[in-house]
Design a protein around this motif. Structure first.
Motif, mmCIF file in Angstrom:
data_model
loop_
_atom_site.group_PDB
_atom_site.id
_atom_site.type_symbol
_atom_site.label_atom_id
_atom_site.label_comp_id
_atom_site.label_asym_id
_atom_site.label_seq_id
_atom_site.Cartn_x
_atom_site.Cartn_y
_atom_site.Cartn_z
ATOM 1 N N LYS A 1 47.624 52.520 -22.656
ATOM 2 C CA LYS A 1 48.937 52.503 -22.003
ATOM 3 C C LYS A 1 49.922 51.681 -22.832
ATOM 4 O O LYS A 1 49.557 50.684 -23.455
ATOM 5 N N ILE A 2 51.180 52.139 -22.830
ATOM 6 C CA ILE A 2 52.238 51.420 -23.541
ATOM 7 C C ILE A 2 53.439 51.286 -22.621
ATOM 8 O O ILE A 2 53.650 52.120 -21.732
ATOM 9 N N PHE A 3 54.225 50.256 -22.842
ATOM 10 C CA PHE A 3 55.315 49.929 -21.935
ATOM 11 C C PHE A 3 56.604 49.612 -22.684
ATOM 12 O O PHE A 3 56.575 49.122 -23.807
ATOM 13 N N ALA A 4 57.717 49.861 -22.022
ATOM 14 C CA ALA A 4 59.028 49.566 -22.589
ATOM 15 C C ALA A 4 59.406 48.105 -22.375
ATOM 16 O O ALA A 4 60.231 47.563 -23.102
ATOM 17 N N ARG A 5 58.821 47.472 -21.369
ATOM 18 C CA ARG A 5 59.166 46.084 -21.046
ATOM 19 C C ARG A 5 57.924 45.211 -21.046
ATOM 20 O O ARG A 5 56.889 45.582 -20.506
ATOM 21 N N SER A 6 58.055 44.028 -21.611
ATOM 22 C CA SER A 6 56.921 43.099 -21.680
ATOM 23 C C SER A 6 56.466 42.694 -20.277
ATOM 24 O O SER A 6 55.275 42.479 -20.048
ATOM 25 N N MET B 1 44.656 53.588 -34.529
ATOM 26 C CA MET B 1 46.069 53.627 -34.178
ATOM 27 C C MET B 1 46.574 55.058 -34.291
ATOM 28 O O MET B 1 46.235 55.782 -35.204
ATOM 29 N N ARG B 2 47.419 55.446 -33.349
ATOM 30 C CA ARG B 2 47.959 56.801 -33.336
ATOM 31 C C ARG B 2 48.945 57.017 -34.475
ATOM 32 O O ARG B 2 49.694 56.127 -34.840
ATOM 33 N N GLN B 3 48.947 58.224 -35.015
ATOM 34 C CA GLN B 3 49.921 58.589 -36.033
ATOM 35 C C GLN B 3 51.236 58.924 -35.334
ATOM 36 O O GLN B 3 51.231 59.578 -34.289
ATOM 37 N N PRO B 4 52.384 58.477 -35.867
ATOM 38 C CA PRO B 4 53.651 58.807 -35.230
ATOM 39 C C PRO B 4 53.893 60.316 -35.263
ATOM 40 O O PRO B 4 53.598 60.987 -36.241
ATOM 41 N N ILE B 5 54.408 60.825 -34.156
ATOM 42 C CA ILE B 5 54.728 62.247 -34.065
ATOM 43 C C ILE B 5 56.022 62.488 -34.836
ATOM 44 O O ILE B 5 57.002 61.765 -34.665
ATOM 45 N N LYS B 6 56.010 63.500 -35.700
ATOM 46 C CA LYS B 6 57.203 63.810 -36.482
ATOM 47 C C LYS B 6 58.245 64.432 -35.552
ATOM 48 O O LYS B 6 58.000 65.446 -34.904
ATOM 49 N N GLN B 7 59.377 63.790 -35.474
ATOM 50 C CA GLN B 7 60.472 64.293 -34.662
ATOM 51 C C GLN B 7 61.778 63.760 -35.227
ATOM 52 O O GLN B 7 61.785 62.797 -35.963
ATOM 53 N N GLU B 8 62.841 64.388 -34.860
ATOM 54 C CA GLU B 8 64.148 63.912 -35.302
ATOM 55 C C GLU B 8 64.799 63.208 -34.122
ATOM 56 O O GLU B 8 64.970 63.796 -33.056
ATOM 57 N N LEU B 9 65.117 61.947 -34.311
ATOM 58 C CA LEU B 9 65.728 61.139 -33.263
ATOM 59 C C LEU B 9 67.193 60.925 -33.613
ATOM 60 O O LEU B 9 67.527 60.613 -34.746
ATOM 61 N N SER B 10 68.040 61.063 -32.621
ATOM 62 C CA SER B 10 69.478 60.992 -32.861
ATOM 63 C C SER B 10 70.116 59.842 -32.092
ATOM 64 O O SER B 10 69.814 59.629 -30.915
ATOM 65 N N CYS B 11 71.001 59.109 -32.754
ATOM 66 C CA CYS B 11 71.737 58.016 -32.120
ATOM 67 C C CYS B 11 72.928 58.597 -31.359
ATOM 68 O O CYS B 11 73.776 59.271 -31.945
ATOM 69 N N LYS B 12 72.983 58.310 -30.078
ATOM 70 C CA LYS B 12 74.062 58.828 -29.224
ATOM 71 C C LYS B 12 75.026 57.723 -28.788
ATOM 72 O O LYS B 12 75.675 57.813 -27.751
ATOM 73 N N PHE C 1 55.348 47.756 -26.303
ATOM 74 C CA PHE C 1 54.340 46.844 -25.762
ATOM 75 C C PHE C 1 53.068 47.587 -25.350
ATOM 76 O O PHE C 1 52.948 48.039 -24.214
ATOM 77 N N PRO C 2 52.092 47.714 -26.281
ATOM 78 C CA PRO C 2 50.838 48.408 -25.954
ATOM 79 C C PRO C 2 49.855 47.479 -25.240
ATOM 80 O O PRO C 2 49.830 46.275 -25.494
ATOM 81 N N CYS C 3 49.052 48.051 -24.375
ATOM 82 C CA CYS C 3 47.988 47.285 -23.712
ATOM 83 C C CYS C 3 46.934 46.932 -24.762
ATOM 84 O O CYS C 3 46.466 47.812 -25.477
ATOM 85 N N PRO C 4 46.538 45.660 -24.843
ATOM 86 C CA PRO C 4 45.578 45.247 -25.867
ATOM 87 C C PRO C 4 44.120 45.542 -25.520
ATOM 88 O O PRO C 4 43.245 45.345 -26.352
ATOM 89 N N PHE C 5 43.834 46.023 -24.307
ATOM 90 C CA PHE C 5 42.451 46.275 -23.923
ATOM 91 C C PHE C 5 41.942 47.561 -24.555
ATOM 92 O O PHE C 5 42.584 48.608 -24.448
#
Length: 153
Positions: A95-100, A1-12, A86-90
């Motif tokens: 590949k990963i997706f925003a919508r199922s 599994m990929r390690q999350p990239i450290k970044q600062e995310l802001s709520c707009k 939603f990551p591809c299970p294969f």
């Protein structure tokens, strides 16, 4: 599994009660996508009692147009946050997706019939071979090598 990239995310998310100029956004910052998404869902989208399904993200092109259902608003917010849950299970795909729905369509590239006379069997590498199912050693011995068969199952 990929390690999350450290970044600062802001709520707009804009304060709904102060939509006149100057607009003031939430501006809370988060170190993970999960924290941002949880915040937006809990603090701004609201629970089942909420019947107002409007995106108040700063500079959202929908301009206050309401969604008919909460899940549609939640899906839409991913456009702003960049969330792709939603990551591809294969194995090896990545590949990963925003919508199922998009994942469901994508999964067909690994497993489904593309043509009535040919079938792609899922595996890591695709070798295009045009054999009848009776001649095909993969179909007859159950090997997991991707290939094309003239005859559908």
């Amino acid at each position: 599994m990929r390690q999350p990239i450290k970044q600062e995310l802001s709520c707009k998310w804009l304060d709904e009660s102060q939509l006149s100029r100057p607009k003031k956004s939430c501006d809370r910052t988060f170190s993970t996508m999960h924290e941002l998404v949880t915040h937006v869902t809990m603090e701004h989208v609201g629970g089942p009692e909420q019947n107002n399904h409007i995106c108040y993200w700063d500079e959202c092109p929908r301009e206050g147009k309401s969604f008919k259902a909460k899940y549609k608003l939640v899906n839409h917010i991913r456009v702003h946050t960049g969330e792709k849950p939603f990551p591809c299970p294969f194995p090896g795909c990545g590949k990963i997706f925003a919508r199922s729905e998009n994942l469901k369509i994508h999964k067909r590239t690994h497993t489904d019939i593309f043509d009535e006379k040919k079938r792609l069997h899922a595996a890591d590498n695709v070798t295009k071979v045009s054999l009848s199912q009776a001649e095909c050693r993969v179909c007859t011995d159950g090997s997991l090598v991707a290939h094309w068969c003239k005859d559908p199952w």
